[in-house]
Design a protein around this motif. Structure first.
Motif, PDB file in Angstrom:
ATOM      1  N   LEU A 137       0.838  -1.186   0.000  1.00  0.00           N
ATOM      2  CA  LEU A 137       0.000   0.000   0.000  1.00  0.00           C
ATOM      3  C   LEU A 137       0.875   1.239   0.000  1.00  0.00           C
ATOM      4  O   LEU A 137       1.876   1.312   0.696  1.00  0.00           O
ATOM      5  CB  LEU A 137      -0.910   0.021   1.232  1.00  0.00           C
ATOM      6  N   SER A 138       0.485   2.229  -0.794  1.00  0.00           N
ATOM      7  CA  SER A 138       1.242   3.478  -0.831  1.00  0.00           C
ATOM      8  C   SER A 138       1.006   4.260   0.439  1.00  0.00           C
ATOM      9  O   SER A 138       0.048   4.046   1.162  1.00  0.00           O
ATOM     10  CB  SER A 138       0.813   4.313  -2.046  1.00  0.00           C
ATOM     11  N   SER A 139       1.881   5.191   0.733  1.00  0.00           N
ATOM     12  CA  SER A 139       1.752   5.987   1.947  1.00  0.00           C
ATOM     13  C   SER A 139       2.240   7.393   1.675  1.00  0.00           C
ATOM     14  O   SER A 139       2.956   7.658   0.715  1.00  0.00           O
ATOM     15  CB  SER A 139       2.570   5.371   3.091  1.00  0.00           C
ATOM     16  N   GLY A 140       1.834   8.305   2.561  1.00  0.00           N
ATOM     17  CA  GLY A 140       2.279   9.682   2.418  1.00  0.00           C
ATOM     18  C   GLY A 140       1.485  10.442   1.389  1.00  0.00           C
ATOM     19  O   GLY A 140       0.494   9.967   0.847  1.00  0.00           O
ATOM     20  N   SER A 141       1.937  11.668   1.113  1.00  0.00           N
ATOM     21  CA  SER A 141       1.231  12.516   0.170  1.00  0.00           C
ATOM     22  C   SER A 141       1.563  12.116  -1.257  1.00  0.00           C
ATOM     23  O   SER A 141       2.688  11.757  -1.568  1.00  0.00           O
ATOM     24  CB  SER A 141       1.619  13.983   0.398  1.00  0.00           C
ATOM     25  N   ASP A 142       0.560  12.138  -2.117  1.00  0.00           N
ATOM     26  CA  ASP A 142       0.824  11.825  -3.514  1.00  0.00           C
ATOM     27  C   ASP A 142       0.201  12.869  -4.433  1.00  0.00           C
ATOM     28  O   ASP A 142      -0.110  12.581  -5.571  1.00  0.00           O
ATOM     29  CB  ASP A 142       0.313  10.428  -3.860  1.00  0.00           C
ATOM     30  N   PHE A 143       0.028  14.080  -3.933  1.00  0.00           N
ATOM     31  CA  PHE A 143      -0.461  15.176  -4.766  1.00  0.00           C
ATOM     32  C   PHE A 143       0.710  16.075  -5.140  1.00  0.00           C
ATOM     33  O   PHE A 143       0.748  17.256  -4.805  1.00  0.00           O
ATOM     34  CB  PHE A 143      -1.555  15.967  -4.031  1.00  0.00           C
ATOM     35  N   THR A 144       1.694  15.481  -5.824  1.00  0.00           N
ATOM     36  CA  THR A 144       2.896  16.230  -6.190  1.00  0.00           C
ATOM     37  C   THR A 144       2.954  16.523  -7.677  1.00  0.00           C
ATOM     38  O   THR A 144       3.016  17.680  -8.083  1.00  0.00           O
ATOM     39  CB  THR A 144       4.163  15.467  -5.752  1.00  0.00           C
ATOM     40  N   THR A 145       2.921  15.483  -8.514  1.00  0.00           N
ATOM     41  CA  THR A 145       3.086  15.681  -9.953  1.00  0.00           C
ATOM     42  C   THR A 145       1.899  15.155 -10.729  1.00  0.00           C
ATOM     43  O   THR A 145       1.575  13.964 -10.683  1.00  0.00           O
ATOM     44  CB  THR A 145       4.378  14.996 -10.437  1.00  0.00           C
ATOM     45  N   LEU A 146       1.261  16.055 -11.458  1.00  0.00           N
ATOM     46  CA  LEU A 146       0.106  15.735 -12.282  1.00  0.00           C
ATOM     47  C   LEU A 146       0.536  15.743 -13.741  1.00  0.00           C
ATOM     48  O   LEU A 146       1.123  16.712 -14.215  1.00  0.00           O
ATOM     49  CB  LEU A 146      -0.995  16.773 -12.060  1.00  0.00           C
ATOM     50  N   VAL A 147       0.233  14.654 -14.459  1.00  0.00           N
ATOM     51  CA  VAL A 147       0.644  14.518 -15.857  1.00  0.00           C
ATOM     52  C   VAL A 147      -0.589  14.339 -16.745  1.00  0.00           C
ATOM     53  O   VAL A 147      -1.465  13.527 -16.444  1.00  0.00           O
ATOM     54  CB  VAL A 147       1.605  13.321 -16.036  1.00  0.00           C
ATOM     55  N   LEU A 148      -0.615  15.102 -17.823  1.00  0.00           N
ATOM     56  CA  LEU A 148      -1.657  14.974 -18.834  1.00  0.00           C
ATOM     57  C   LEU A 148      -1.047  14.368 -20.091  1.00  0.00           C
ATOM     58  O   LEU A 148      -0.060  14.868 -20.621  1.00  0.00           O
ATOM     59  CB  LEU A 148      -2.250  16.352 -19.165  1.00  0.00           C
ATOM     60  N   ALA A 149      -1.646  13.271 -20.566  1.00  0.00           N
ATOM     61  CA  ALA A 149      -1.254  12.698 -21.850  1.00  0.00           C
ATOM     62  C   ALA A 149      -2.364  13.030 -22.838  1.00  0.00           C
ATOM     63  O   ALA A 149      -3.456  12.466 -22.773  1.00  0.00           O
ATOM     64  CB  ALA A 149      -1.072  11.184 -21.736  1.00  0.00           C
ATOM     65  N   THR A 150      -2.120  13.984 -23.728  1.00  0.00           N
ATOM     66  CA  THR A 150      -3.160  14.476 -24.621  1.00  0.00           C
ATOM     67  C   THR A 150      -2.695  14.398 -26.066  1.00  0.00           C
ATOM     68  O   THR A 150      -1.493  14.398 -26.351  1.00  0.00           O
ATOM     69  CB  THR A 150      -3.527  15.933 -24.270  1.00  0.00           C
ATOM     70  N   ASP A 151      -3.669  14.330 -26.979  1.00  0.00           N
ATOM     71  CA  ASP A 151      -3.320  14.403 -28.393  1.00  0.00           C
ATOM     72  C   ASP A 151      -3.815  15.704 -29.007  1.00  0.00           C
ATOM     73  O   ASP A 151      -3.701  15.918 -30.212  1.00  0.00           O
ATOM     74  CB  ASP A 151      -3.877  13.194 -29.161  1.00  0.00           C
ATOM     75  N   GLY A 152      -4.398  16.571 -28.168  1.00  0.00           N
ATOM     76  CA  GLY A 152      -4.825  17.878 -28.658  1.00  0.00           C
ATOM     77  C   GLY A 152      -6.055  17.851 -29.524  1.00  0.00           C
ATOM     78  O   GLY A 152      -6.417  18.864 -30.123  1.00  0.00           O
ATOM     79  N   SER A 153      -6.741  16.711 -29.586  1.00  0.00           N
ATOM     80  CA  SER A 153      -7.931  16.596 -30.435  1.00  0.00           C
ATOM     81  C   SER A 153      -9.158  17.104 -29.682  1.00  0.00           C
ATOM     82  O   SER A 153      -9.144  17.220 -28.452  1.00  0.00           O
ATOM     83  CB  SER A 153      -8.148  15.141 -30.834  1.00  0.00           C
ATOM     84  N   PRO A 154     -10.258  17.385 -30.402  1.00  0.00           N
ATOM     85  CA  PRO A 154     -11.500  17.793 -29.721  1.00  0.00           C
ATOM     86  C   PRO A 154     -11.971  16.754 -28.704  1.00  0.00           C
ATOM     87  O   PRO A 154     -12.535  17.104 -27.675  1.00  0.00           O
ATOM     88  CB  PRO A 154     -12.483  17.946 -30.876  1.00  0.00           C
TER      89      PRO A 154
END
Length: 271
Positions: A137-154
């Motif tokens: 199980l993970s522990s601690g804070s995990d609101f550090t790095t947010l990643v978006l994988a996008t292709d820029g399409s509508p």
């Protein structure tokens, strides 16, 4: 923004992780929780009233600690394929988010695994948070790095908007685009640069990257390099080919990056 969360519960080793994730999301505004346990035909082909009552009692017991901390909790027991029942109830109850445990390769037969998660992603128009089921199980804070994988399409616009809405909760923000997906869609690097420039104006301190090579592998490696805590991807269309692409990309990210993946449909709720 996720005031109402619907959670698929199967009482497996996924459940403690989903509880942990819920507690973290609660700090971001969760007030209402709907717990759903679906008795699959593969487990019990013809569940009796006693079978359903036993599951209901167990689910209610799991809901009590959540009520004790002030959450509004509804417990529902369904019979049928988990993906179809979850999708139907999501349409009926209109939550802001579906939370589901997911692990590939089908090693744990009593869990809601990759196939259920992939099918649910295609059936539902609600954002789907896939929580990887790790050995520890993970522990601690995990609101550090947010990643978006996008292709820029509508079709990816809703995912871009979700990324913008969640960005204030994270310290680091990264937007990735794969050159191979652009080429396959008849677009070039200039289109990617333009799209990323627009995102930079909307998300403070945004890092943008155009990755080259095979799209799925390149996105995974880049997300790993940034030590992503959450990867957001868009649901791309409804064709069989694109459904397979969505499922394989989401599952590959889960297994390769080992962090949650948020699949955002083309027309989700307003954030």
């Amino acid at each position: 923004m996720f005031a109402h969360v619907l959670i698929g519960v199967d009482f497996s080793r996924a459940w403690p992780l989903l509880q942990q994730r819920l507690m973290r999301l609660r700090a971001k505004g969760v007030k209402k929780v709907t717990l759903i346990s679906s008795i699959s035909p593969k487990e019990i082909p013809h569940p009796s009233p006693d079978d359903i009552q036993r599951v209901r009692q167990r689910l209610e017991a799991e809901g009590e600690p959540l009520r004790d901390i002030g959450l509004s909790v509804t417990c529902l027991v369904e019979t049928g394929k988990p993906s179809e029942r979850l999708a139907a109830l999501a349409q009926q109850y209109s939550p802001d988010l579906i939370l589901l445990g997911c692990q590939g390769q089908g090693r744990w037969q009593n869990m809601l695994l990759g196939s259920t998660a992939q099918r649910l992603a295609h059936l539902s128009d609600i954002p789907l948070w896939l929580e990887p089921i790790n050995d520890v199980l993970s522990s601690g804070s995990d609101f550090t790095t947010l990643v978006l994988a996008t292709d820029g399409s509508p079709a990816a616009l809703a995912a871009d908007q979700m990324f913008q809405a969640l960005s204030p909760h994270y310290q680091n923000h990264v937007a990735l685009m794969a050159e191979a997906l652009l080429v396959a869609d008849g677009r070039g690097v200039e289109d990617a640069q333009l799209h990323l420039a627009v995102l930079e104006k909307r998300v403070p301190k945004l890092d943008t990257v155009i990755v080259f090579g095979e799209a799925r592998h390149a996105l995974i490696e880049e997300a790993k390099a940034w030590k992503a805590d959450l990867v957001i991807i868009g649901k791309q269309g409804h064709s069989r080919l694109k459904e397979r692409l969505l499922g394989s990309t989401a599952q590959a990210l889960l297994e390769g990056v080992n962090c949650p993946v948020l699949v955002v449909p083309e027309k989700p709720h307003a954030y």
